[in-house]
Scaffold this motif. Structure first.
Motif, PDB file in Angstrom:
ATOM      1  N   TYR A 113       5.152  -9.890 -76.003  1.00 52.70           N
ATOM      2  CA  TYR A 113       4.523  -8.872 -76.850  1.00 52.70           C
ATOM      3  C   TYR A 113       5.487  -7.738 -77.147  1.00 52.70           C
ATOM      4  CZ  TYR A 113       1.283  -4.964 -77.822  1.00 52.70           C
ATOM      5  OH  TYR A 113       0.638  -3.884 -78.361  1.00 52.70           O
ATOM      6  N   MET A 114       5.396  -7.231 -78.374  1.00 54.52           N
ATOM      7  CA  MET A 114       6.133  -6.029 -78.761  1.00 54.52           C
ATOM      8  C   MET A 114       5.120  -5.030 -79.309  1.00 54.52           C
ATOM      9  SD  MET A 114       9.553  -7.650 -80.551  1.00 54.52           S
ATOM     10  CE  MET A 114      10.519  -6.156 -80.312  1.00 54.52           C
ATOM     11  N   GLY A 115       5.041  -3.865 -78.682  1.00 56.24           N
ATOM     12  CA  GLY A 115       4.088  -2.854 -79.108  1.00 56.24           C
ATOM     13  C   GLY A 115       3.456  -2.185 -77.893  1.00 56.24           C
ATOM     14  N   PRO A 116       2.413  -1.382 -78.095  1.00 54.14           N
ATOM     15  CA  PRO A 116       1.890  -0.978 -79.407  1.00 54.14           C
ATOM     16  C   PRO A 116       2.783   0.074 -80.063  1.00 54.14           C
ATOM     17  CG  PRO A 116       0.669   0.124 -77.672  1.00 54.14           C
ATOM     18  CD  PRO A 116       1.632  -0.795 -76.984  1.00 54.14           C
ATOM     19  N   TYR A 117       2.787   0.063 -81.393  1.00 54.71           N
ATOM     20  CA  TYR A 117       3.609   0.989 -82.157  1.00 54.71           C
ATOM     21  C   TYR A 117       2.732   2.095 -82.747  1.00 54.71           C
ATOM     22  CZ  TYR A 117       7.187  -2.592 -81.764  1.00 54.71           C
ATOM     23  OH  TYR A 117       8.099  -3.494 -81.267  1.00 54.71           O
ATOM     24  N   ARG A 131      13.723 -10.620 -88.056  1.00 53.50           N
ATOM     25  CA  ARG A 131      14.215 -11.578 -89.053  1.00 53.50           C
ATOM     26  C   ARG A 131      15.737 -11.643 -89.036  1.00 53.50           C
ATOM     27  NH1 ARG A 131      10.057  -9.109 -92.451  1.00 53.50           N
ATOM     28  NH2 ARG A 131       8.266 -10.540 -92.620  1.00 53.50           N
ATOM     29  N   GLN A 132      16.382 -10.498 -88.869  1.00 53.04           N
ATOM     30  CA  GLN A 132      17.842 -10.483 -88.812  1.00 53.04           C
ATOM     31  C   GLN A 132      18.359 -11.248 -87.595  1.00 53.04           C
ATOM     32  OE1 GLN A 132      18.983  -6.345 -88.960  1.00 53.04           O
ATOM     33  NE2 GLN A 132      18.881  -6.256 -91.202  1.00 53.04           N
ATOM     34  N   LEU A 133      17.592 -11.217 -86.507  1.00 52.77           N
ATOM     35  CA  LEU A 133      17.978 -11.947 -85.295  1.00 52.77           C
ATOM     36  C   LEU A 133      17.570 -13.422 -85.354  1.00 52.77           C
ATOM     37  CD1 LEU A 133      16.954  -9.302 -82.580  1.00 52.77           C
ATOM     38  CD2 LEU A 133      19.286  -9.886 -83.315  1.00 52.77           C
ATOM     39  N   GLY A 134      16.794 -13.800 -86.375  1.00 48.41           N
ATOM     40  CA  GLY A 134      16.315 -15.177 -86.473  1.00 48.41           C
ATOM     41  C   GLY A 134      15.215 -15.491 -85.491  1.00 48.41           C
ATOM     42  N   VAL A 135      14.434 -14.473 -85.110  1.00 51.08           N
ATOM     43  CA  VAL A 135      13.347 -14.643 -84.138  1.00 51.08           C
ATOM     44  C   VAL A 135      12.018 -14.660 -84.887  1.00 51.08           C
ATOM     45  CG1 VAL A 135      12.141 -13.618 -82.172  1.00 51.08           C
ATOM     46  CG2 VAL A 135      14.648 -13.541 -82.293  1.00 51.08           C
ATOM     47  N   SER A 136      11.211 -15.676 -84.655  1.00 47.28           N
ATOM     48  CA  SER A 136       9.912 -15.778 -85.318  1.00 47.28           C
ATOM     49  C   SER A 136       8.875 -14.938 -84.589  1.00 47.28           C
ATOM     50  CB  SER A 136       9.457 -17.240 -85.378  1.00 47.28           C
ATOM     51  OG  SER A 136       9.325 -17.770 -84.071  1.00 47.28           O
ATOM     52  N   PHE A 137       7.855 -14.534 -85.316  1.00 45.12           N
ATOM     53  CA  PHE A 137       6.761 -13.744 -84.747  1.00 45.12           C
ATOM     54  C   PHE A 137       5.474 -14.155 -85.431  1.00 45.12           C
ATOM     55  CE2 PHE A 137       8.988 -11.455 -88.073  1.00 45.12           C
ATOM     56  CZ  PHE A 137       7.977 -11.166 -88.975  1.00 45.12           C
ATOM     57  N   LEU A 149       3.269  -6.981 -82.288  1.00 42.50           N
ATOM     58  CA  LEU A 149       3.688  -8.320 -82.701  1.00 42.50           C
ATOM     59  C   LEU A 149       3.653  -9.261 -81.505  1.00 42.50           C
ATOM     60  CD1 LEU A 149       6.805  -7.374 -84.860  1.00 42.50           C
ATOM     61  CD2 LEU A 149       4.616  -8.213 -85.726  1.00 42.50           C
ATOM     62  N   SER A 150       3.306 -10.503 -81.777  1.00 42.67           N
ATOM     63  CA  SER A 150       3.370 -11.558 -80.770  1.00 42.67           C
ATOM     64  C   SER A 150       4.572 -12.443 -81.069  1.00 42.67           C
ATOM     65  CB  SER A 150       2.089 -12.398 -80.783  1.00 42.67           C
ATOM     66  OG  SER A 150       2.263 -13.573 -80.009  1.00 42.67           O
ATOM     67  N   LEU A 151       5.396 -12.670 -80.059  1.00 45.79           N
ATOM     68  CA  LEU A 151       6.537 -13.576 -80.207  1.00 45.79           C
ATOM     69  C   LEU A 151       6.244 -14.948 -79.615  1.00 45.79           C
ATOM     70  CD1 LEU A 151       9.499 -11.156 -79.385  1.00 45.79           C
ATOM     71  CD2 LEU A 151       8.234 -11.474 -81.508  1.00 45.79           C
ATOM     72  N   GLY A 152       5.039 -15.120 -79.062  1.00 48.54           N
ATOM     73  CA  GLY A 152       4.667 -16.415 -78.506  1.00 48.54           C
ATOM     74  C   GLY A 152       3.508 -16.285 -77.546  1.00 48.54           C
ATOM     75  N   SER A 153       2.645 -17.296 -77.513  1.00 45.38           N
ATOM     76  CA  SER A 153       1.482 -17.313 -76.631  1.00 45.38           C
ATOM     77  C   SER A 153       1.631 -18.457 -75.640  1.00 45.38           C
ATOM     78  CB  SER A 153       0.201 -17.483 -77.461  1.00 45.38           C
ATOM     79  OG  SER A 153      -0.932 -17.538 -76.629  1.00 45.38           O
ATOM     80  N   HIS A 154       1.262 -18.208 -74.365  1.00 47.89           N
ATOM     81  CA  HIS A 154       1.509 -19.192 -73.303  1.00 47.89           C
ATOM     82  C   HIS A 154       0.314 -19.294 -72.363  1.00 47.89           C
ATOM     83  CE1 HIS A 154       5.793 -19.415 -74.410  1.00 47.89           C
ATOM     84  NE2 HIS A 154       5.668 -18.121 -74.646  1.00 47.89           N
ATOM     85  N   ALA A 155       0.181 -20.469 -71.750  1.00 49.12           N
ATOM     86  CA  ALA A 155      -0.918 -20.713 -70.822  1.00 49.12           C
ATOM     87  C   ALA A 155      -0.655 -20.113 -69.448  1.00 49.12           C
ATOM     88  CB  ALA A 155      -1.170 -22.217 -70.698  1.00 49.12           C
ATOM     89  N   THR A 156       0.604 -19.810 -69.126  1.00 53.74           N
ATOM     90  CA  THR A 156       0.929 -19.236 -67.820  1.00 53.74           C
ATOM     91  C   THR A 156       1.859 -18.040 -67.996  1.00 53.74           C
ATOM     92  OG1 THR A 156       2.889 -20.616 -67.458  1.00 53.74           O
ATOM     93  CG2 THR A 156       0.759 -21.520 -66.751  1.00 53.74           C
ATOM     94  N   GLU A 157       1.803 -17.139 -67.026  1.00 51.78           N
ATOM     95  CA  GLU A 157       2.688 -15.973 -67.055  1.00 51.78           C
ATOM     96  C   GLU A 157       4.141 -16.396 -66.881  1.00 51.78           C
ATOM     97  OE1 GLU A 157       2.960 -11.527 -64.969  1.00 51.78           O
ATOM     98  OE2 GLU A 157       1.756 -13.127 -64.050  1.00 51.78           O
TER      99      GLU A 157
END
Length: 218
Positions: A113-117, A131-137, A149-157
């Motif tokens: 997670y990135m935020g809250p802003y 986008r400049q780093l080529g990282v999807s969100f 922003l969410s950079l990915g969701s996972h079933a485990t920590e």
């Protein structure tokens, strides 16, 4: 001269006709014979093939359409206690043994997670950097974490921390692991054998399950 040309044309036509009909095969010339005896040998009861009149075809289509569909298993997503109470009121009129309520557990999910802003401008700036780093969100599944922003969701920590470490190597510095959703417990409706008799009654459940439609069992 003209008579000679006409005679030659007649002779040429006669020769071509004889050649095309195979009359000259005895002299070693003629068209290639097209024959596939192996296909004829593979035919299964060709005499049973028949062309049906339109009326008979419509009758058969109607008959197949009326044939009963096989029973199917349907289940709801997890339901809160208040939803279960309303559902029981409807289910009490269903035939016994056609439904059950079983315990259900949805495990916790974790985000990188990135935020809250402070606002949407900061979110837009961060998107441009990613986008400049080529990282999807992606959009946040939990509105309580907005704006962010969410950079990915996972079933485990542990899986979320693994992605966070990989992103740090690519230059992402301000992301962190956050709880997207805690473990949830409740009940789900199970209809193990919905047949043509029970299918019309599913409409009675749609009012209660408006945002949680029934789906095939998994």
């Amino acid at each position: 001269m003209l008579r000679l040309i006409v005679l030659l044309l007649l002779l040429a036509n006669a020769l071509f006709y004889a050649w095309s009909q195979g009359y000259l095969l005895a002299w070693g010339t003629g068209p290639t014979q097209q024959s596939e005896p192996q296909r004829l040998a593979q035919q299964v009861r060709p005499q049973s093939v028949q062309v049906l009149p339109a009326e008979e075809l419509r009758r058969l289509e109607s008959q197949f359409a009326q044939d009963p569909r096989p029973p199917e298993c349907l289940a709801s997503p997890m339901l809160a206690e208040a939803e279960v109470g309303s559902l029981r009121t409807v289910l009490d009129s269903f035939p016994p043994g056609t439904w059950s309520l079983e315990q259900a557990v949805e495990p916790a999910r974790w985000l990188v997670y990135m935020g809250p802003y402070p606002g949407v401008e900061q979110v837009a700036r961060k998107r441009a950097e990613l986008r400049q780093l080529g990282v999807s969100f992606e959009a946040l599944p939990n509105p309580a974490l907005e704006p962010g922003l969410s950079l990915g969701s996972h079933a485990t920590e542990a899986a979320a921390n693994q992605q966070l470490a990989a992103l740090a190597e690519r230059g992402v510095r301000t992301a962190r692991v956050a709880l997207e959703r805690p473990e949830q417990r409740g009940q789900r409706l199970l209809l193990p054998a919905v047949d043509d008799t029970l299918r019309p009654r599913l409409e009675e459940l749609r009012g209660v399950l408006s945002t949680k439609p029934l789906r095939p069992c998994r």
